[in-house]
Design a protein around this motif. Structure first.
Motif, PDB file in Angstrom:
ATOM      1  N   ARG A   3       8.941 -12.099  -2.710  1.00 10.14           N
ATOM      2  CA  ARG A   3       9.510 -10.793  -2.437  1.00 10.14           C
ATOM      3  C   ARG A   3       8.948 -10.318  -1.114  1.00 10.14           C
ATOM      4  O   ARG A   3       7.770 -10.507  -0.825  1.00 10.14           O
ATOM      5  CB  ARG A   3       9.144  -9.781  -3.536  1.00 10.14           C
ATOM      6  N   ALA A   4       9.771  -9.675  -0.296  1.00  6.49           N
ATOM      7  CA  ALA A   4       9.305  -9.239   1.016  1.00  6.49           C
ATOM      8  C   ALA A   4       9.775  -7.823   1.299  1.00  6.49           C
ATOM      9  O   ALA A   4      10.823  -7.377   0.846  1.00  6.49           O
ATOM     10  CB  ALA A   4       9.813 -10.180   2.099  1.00  6.49           C
ATOM     11  N   LEU A   5       8.973  -7.114   2.070  1.00  8.34           N
ATOM     12  CA  LEU A   5       9.257  -5.740   2.450  1.00  8.34           C
ATOM     13  C   LEU A   5       9.132  -5.657   3.952  1.00  8.34           C
ATOM     14  O   LEU A   5       8.162  -6.141   4.530  1.00  8.34           O
ATOM     15  CB  LEU A   5       8.235  -4.806   1.788  1.00  8.34           C
ATOM     16  N   ASN A  24      19.630  -5.032   7.834  1.00  4.31           N
ATOM     17  CA  ASN A  24      19.140  -4.835   9.188  1.00  4.31           C
ATOM     18  C   ASN A  24      18.666  -3.416   9.403  1.00  4.31           C
ATOM     19  O   ASN A  24      19.166  -2.476   8.794  1.00  4.31           O
ATOM     20  CB  ASN A  24      20.258  -5.135  10.204  1.00  4.31           C
ATOM     21  N   LEU A  25      17.692  -3.263  10.309  1.00  2.00           N
ATOM     22  CA  LEU A  25      17.216  -1.956  10.730  1.00  2.00           C
ATOM     23  C   LEU A  25      17.714  -1.718  12.145  1.00  2.00           C
ATOM     24  O   LEU A  25      17.564  -2.581  13.005  1.00  2.00           O
ATOM     25  CB  LEU A  25      15.680  -1.921  10.711  1.00  2.00           C
ATOM     26  N   SER A  26      18.283  -0.570  12.413  1.00  2.00           N
ATOM     27  CA  SER A  26      18.814  -0.326  13.749  1.00  2.00           C
ATOM     28  C   SER A  26      18.534   1.107  14.197  1.00  2.00           C
ATOM     29  O   SER A  26      19.432   1.823  14.598  1.00  2.00           O
ATOM     30  CB  SER A  26      20.313  -0.604  13.765  1.00  2.00           C
ATOM     31  N   TYR A  27      17.268   1.536  14.065  1.00  2.00           N
ATOM     32  CA  TYR A  27      16.899   2.877  14.472  1.00  2.00           C
ATOM     33  C   TYR A  27      16.332   2.867  15.883  1.00  2.00           C
ATOM     34  O   TYR A  27      15.702   1.899  16.314  1.00  2.00           O
ATOM     35  CB  TYR A  27      15.869   3.466  13.510  1.00  2.00           C
ATOM     36  N   ASN A  28      16.540   3.948  16.582  1.00  2.00           N
ATOM     37  CA  ASN A  28      16.010   4.058  17.930  1.00  2.00           C
ATOM     38  C   ASN A  28      14.513   4.313  17.897  1.00  2.00           C
ATOM     39  O   ASN A  28      13.994   4.900  16.957  1.00  2.00           O
ATOM     40  CB  ASN A  28      16.697   5.209  18.673  1.00  2.00           C
ATOM     41  N   GLY A  29      13.851   3.917  18.944  1.00  2.00           N
ATOM     42  CA  GLY A  29      12.423   4.210  19.059  1.00  2.00           C
ATOM     43  C   GLY A  29      11.544   3.329  18.209  1.00  2.00           C
ATOM     44  O   GLY A  29      10.398   3.685  17.933  1.00  2.00           O
ATOM     45  N   VAL A  30      12.041   2.177  17.784  1.00  2.00           N
ATOM     46  CA  VAL A  30      11.235   1.286  16.951  1.00  2.00           C
ATOM     47  C   VAL A  30      10.101   0.706  17.773  1.00  2.00           C
ATOM     48  O   VAL A  30      10.331   0.145  18.845  1.00  2.00           O
ATOM     49  CB  VAL A  30      12.100   0.147  16.368  1.00  2.00           C
ATOM     50  N   ARG A  31       8.900   0.817  17.287  1.00  2.00           N
ATOM     51  CA  ARG A  31       7.738   0.290  17.991  1.00  2.00           C
ATOM     52  C   ARG A  31       7.332  -1.084  17.485  1.00  2.00           C
ATOM     53  O   ARG A  31       6.923  -1.936  18.246  1.00  2.00           O
ATOM     54  CB  ARG A  31       6.565   1.264  17.857  1.00  2.00           C
ATOM     55  N   ARG A  32       7.399  -1.290  16.182  1.00  2.00           N
ATOM     56  CA  ARG A  32       7.049  -2.596  15.655  1.00  2.00           C
ATOM     57  C   ARG A  32       7.681  -2.763  14.281  1.00  2.00           C
ATOM     58  O   ARG A  32       8.030  -1.796  13.614  1.00  2.00           O
ATOM     59  CB  ARG A  32       5.532  -2.778  15.552  1.00  2.00           C
ATOM     60  N   ILE A  33       7.831  -4.002  13.882  1.00  2.00           N
ATOM     61  CA  ILE A  33       8.345  -4.310  12.558  1.00  2.00           C
ATOM     62  C   ILE A  33       7.272  -5.074  11.804  1.00  2.00           C
ATOM     63  O   ILE A  33       6.715  -6.046  12.316  1.00  2.00           O
ATOM     64  CB  ILE A  33       9.638  -5.143  12.635  1.00  2.00           C
ATOM     65  N   GLU A  34       6.964  -4.616  10.608  1.00  2.00           N
ATOM     66  CA  GLU A  34       5.942  -5.262   9.795  1.00  2.00           C
ATOM     67  C   GLU A  34       6.593  -5.829   8.548  1.00  2.00           C
ATOM     68  O   GLU A  34       7.360  -5.150   7.873  1.00  2.00           O
ATOM     69  CB  GLU A  34       4.855  -4.258   9.405  1.00  2.00           C
ATOM     70  N   ILE A  35       6.298  -7.080   8.270  1.00  2.00           N
ATOM     71  CA  ILE A  35       6.826  -7.732   7.075  1.00  2.00           C
ATOM     72  C   ILE A  35       5.692  -7.939   6.084  1.00  2.00           C
ATOM     73  O   ILE A  35       4.659  -8.518   6.426  1.00  2.00           O
ATOM     74  CB  ILE A  35       7.477  -9.079   7.414  1.00  2.00           C
ATOM     75  N   VAL A  36       5.885  -7.458   4.882  1.00  2.00           N
ATOM     76  CA  VAL A  36       4.929  -7.662   3.799  1.00  2.00           C
ATOM     77  C   VAL A  36       5.620  -8.534   2.756  1.00  2.00           C
ATOM     78  O   VAL A  36       6.647  -8.145   2.206  1.00  2.00           O
ATOM     79  CB  VAL A  36       4.491  -6.329   3.159  1.00  2.00           C
ATOM     80  N   ALA A  37       5.079  -9.716   2.506  1.00  2.00           N
ATOM     81  CA  ALA A  37       5.716 -10.654   1.581  1.00  2.00           C
ATOM     82  C   ALA A  37       4.712 -11.142   0.549  1.00  2.00           C
ATOM     83  O   ALA A  37       3.547 -11.384   0.875  1.00  2.00           O
ATOM     84  CB  ALA A  37       6.299 -11.845   2.348  1.00  2.00           C
ATOM     85  N   VAL A  38       5.154 -11.259  -0.686  1.00  2.00           N
ATOM     86  CA  VAL A  38       4.287 -11.760  -1.752  1.00  2.00           C
ATOM     87  C   VAL A  38       5.007 -12.868  -2.502  1.00  2.00           C
ATOM     88  O   VAL A  38       6.236 -12.894  -2.591  1.00  2.00           O
ATOM     89  CB  VAL A  38       3.876 -10.644  -2.741  1.00  2.00           C
ATOM     90  N   VAL A  63       2.720 -15.008   3.792  1.00  2.00           N
ATOM     91  CA  VAL A  63       2.975 -14.665   2.389  1.00  2.00           C
ATOM     92  C   VAL A  63       1.668 -14.648   1.604  1.00  2.00           C
ATOM     93  O   VAL A  63       0.875 -15.586   1.696  1.00  2.00           O
ATOM     94  CB  VAL A  63       3.951 -15.673   1.746  1.00  2.00           C
ATOM     95  N   LYS A  64       1.488 -13.593   0.829  1.00  2.00           N
ATOM     96  CA  LYS A  64       0.301 -13.478  -0.019  1.00  2.00           C
ATOM     97  C   LYS A  64       0.667 -13.836  -1.458  1.00  2.00           C
ATOM     98  O   LYS A  64       1.626 -13.297  -2.009  1.00  2.00           O
ATOM     99  CB  LYS A  64      -0.244 -12.040   0.026  1.00  2.00           C
ATOM    100  N   VAL A  65      -0.090 -14.754  -2.054  1.00  2.00           N
ATOM    101  CA  VAL A  65       0.116 -15.091  -3.458  1.00  2.00           C
ATOM    102  C   VAL A  65      -0.635 -14.066  -4.303  1.00  2.00           C
ATOM    103  O   VAL A  65      -1.848 -13.912  -4.169  1.00  2.00           O
ATOM    104  CB  VAL A  65      -0.389 -16.514  -3.778  1.00  2.00           C
ATOM    105  N   ILE A  66       0.086 -13.357  -5.161  1.00  2.00           N
ATOM    106  CA  ILE A  66      -0.553 -12.327  -5.981  1.00  2.00           C
ATOM    107  C   ILE A  66      -0.724 -12.830  -7.408  1.00  2.00           C
ATOM    108  O   ILE A  66       0.028 -13.666  -7.897  1.00  2.00           O
ATOM    109  CB  ILE A  66       0.261 -11.012  -5.975  1.00  2.00           C
ATOM    110  N   SER A  67      -1.725 -12.296  -8.086  1.00  2.00           N
ATOM    111  CA  SER A  67      -1.985 -12.668  -9.477  1.00  2.00           C
ATOM    112  C   SER A  67      -0.923 -12.056 -10.388  1.00  2.00           C
ATOM    113  O   SER A  67      -0.176 -11.149  -9.989  1.00  2.00           O
ATOM    114  CB  SER A  67      -3.365 -12.169  -9.899  1.00  2.00           C
ATOM    115  N   GLY A  68      -0.885 -12.532 -11.619  1.00  2.00           N
ATOM    116  CA  GLY A  68       0.060 -11.982 -12.579  1.00  2.00           C
ATOM    117  C   GLY A  68      -0.187 -10.511 -12.856  1.00  2.00           C
ATOM    118  O   GLY A  68       0.749  -9.720 -12.996  1.00  2.00           O
ATOM    119  N   LYS A  69      -1.461 -10.126 -12.913  1.00  2.00           N
ATOM    120  CA  LYS A  69      -1.778  -8.718 -13.193  1.00  2.00           C
ATOM    121  C   LYS A  69      -1.450  -7.826 -12.004  1.00  2.00           C
ATOM    122  O   LYS A  69      -1.034  -6.674 -12.185  1.00  2.00           O
ATOM    123  CB  LYS A  69      -3.237  -8.581 -13.599  1.00  2.00           C
TER     124      LYS A  69
END
Length: 337
Positions: A3-5, A24-38, A63-69
């Motif tokens: 899953r990714a954000l 897609n993201l298409s907003y003005n003034g974007v400084r950076r894009i960060e992806i968080v994936a597990v 990608v970060k592997v997360i525990s079941g909990k």
């Protein structure tokens, strides 16, 4: 499963979307894009998970592997942040492909959480042959249920089912089973507010088991991508409903990725003042801010209105209750929109 954000940061606003959906993201003034994936159950158990993650990193995806909990905690955040349950003791359950997450809690915190090595794909592969497209006999189905029950006994005993007031469940398998039941037995019902009754689930299971794989694809409401695993998911769902003595469950379309968003916001200091608000309060506040209300003025009007409501109640000028008081509060907050 991954899953990714994606978080897009600008000077004026932040927006979030699920990366793998192709939005897609298409907003003005974007400084950076960060992806968080597990990564979840499948990657946790893969023998070559280290190599797999290294290959992903070559594409720029960390990608970060997360525990079941941890997966259970994020699912709780995702579901609880989208419903109004206040202090009702609620059980939250998500049936995935390789694992099932079970959480008890209320609007504001979880009380207990666990992960079970039970999933729609895992159970189907254990008991239903990939090459066997025939009907599922009662003998095989009951064998699957016994195995499932044995795997969850400790969790059920610990979570004290007698105190549960509400059940909210998520995942594609649960949503699909609820949609099949709605199509068959609740004609005209809303797809938006799915409630699945145990008696309807039993009827759906009976029909699904009596059909071959190809015949299942013709069942009204079924997702044809799930025809080979839906019985495995149904076994877990029915067993949990029986063991927790649940006659019905509320079905949510929220889950892990929504929890990732809430967790991201909390870790970055966003919206911390909203954490103890109910979903309705948050929605009212966001609507008010969208309409550029004067929050100090709105809070003053709401406070005065509630004082009048409470004082007139004490002298028996009305017999209105908490629900009317809540509506008055929100109306006062939004009176100037």
């Amino acid at each position: 499963m991954i899953r990714a954000l994606r978080a897009s940061r600008s000077s004026k606003r932040k927006t979030y979307s699920r990366v793998l959906s192709g939005e897609n993201l298409s907003y003005n003034g974007v400084r950076r894009i960060e992806i968080v994936a597990v990564a979840t159950s499948a990657t946790r158990e893969a023998k070559n998970w280290v190599v797999f993650l290294e290959e992903l990193r070559k594409t720029g995806l960390d990608v970060k592997v997360i525990s079941g909990k941890e997966e259970a905690r994020l699912i709780y955040l995702g579901i609880s942040s989208g419903v109004h349950i206040a202090h009702k003791k609620t059980i939250f359950i998500d049936i995935g492909g390789g694992s099932t997450e079970v959480v008890t809690g209320d609007q504001f915190q979880y009380h207990d959480l666990d992960t079970l090595e039970l999933g729609a794909i895992r159970l189907s592969r254990m008991f239903l042959s990939d090459s066997d497209e025939s009907q599922v006999s009662l003998f095989v189905y009951e064998k699957m249920k016994r195995y499932t029950k044995n795997k969850m006994l400790r969790t059920i005993e610990r979570m004290n089912r007698d105190e549960i007031e509400l059940a909210i469940w998520s995942s594609g398998t649960i949503i699909n089973l609820a949609e099949i039941a709605r199509k068959m037995y609740k004609k005209g019902g809303s797809k938006r507010d799915l409630v699945l009754e145990r008696r309807d689930l039993k009827a759906v299971i009976s029909i699904l088991c009596s059909l071959t794989l190809d015949e299942r694809k013709e069942v009204p409401g079924i997702n044809t991508d799930r025809t080979d695993i839906i019985i495995g998911g149904a076994v877990i769902l029915e067993t949990l409903m029986e063991e927790f003595a649940l006659n019905e469950i509320v079905v949510s379309n929220r889950g892990l990725r929504h929890g990732m968003l809430i967790d991201y916001l909390q870790r970055h200091g966003e919206n911390l003042q909203l954490e103890k608000m109910s979903v309705r309060e948050k929605s009212v506040l966001r609507l008010g801010r969208t309409c550029n209300i004067n929050e100090d003025h709105a809070n003053t009007v709401a406070s005065l209105a509630l004082q009048l409501f409470d004082s007139s109640s004490k002298i028996k000028l009305h017999n209105l209750g908490d629900s009317e008081r809540e509506l008055l509060k929100y109306s006062a907050l939004l009176h100037d929109t």
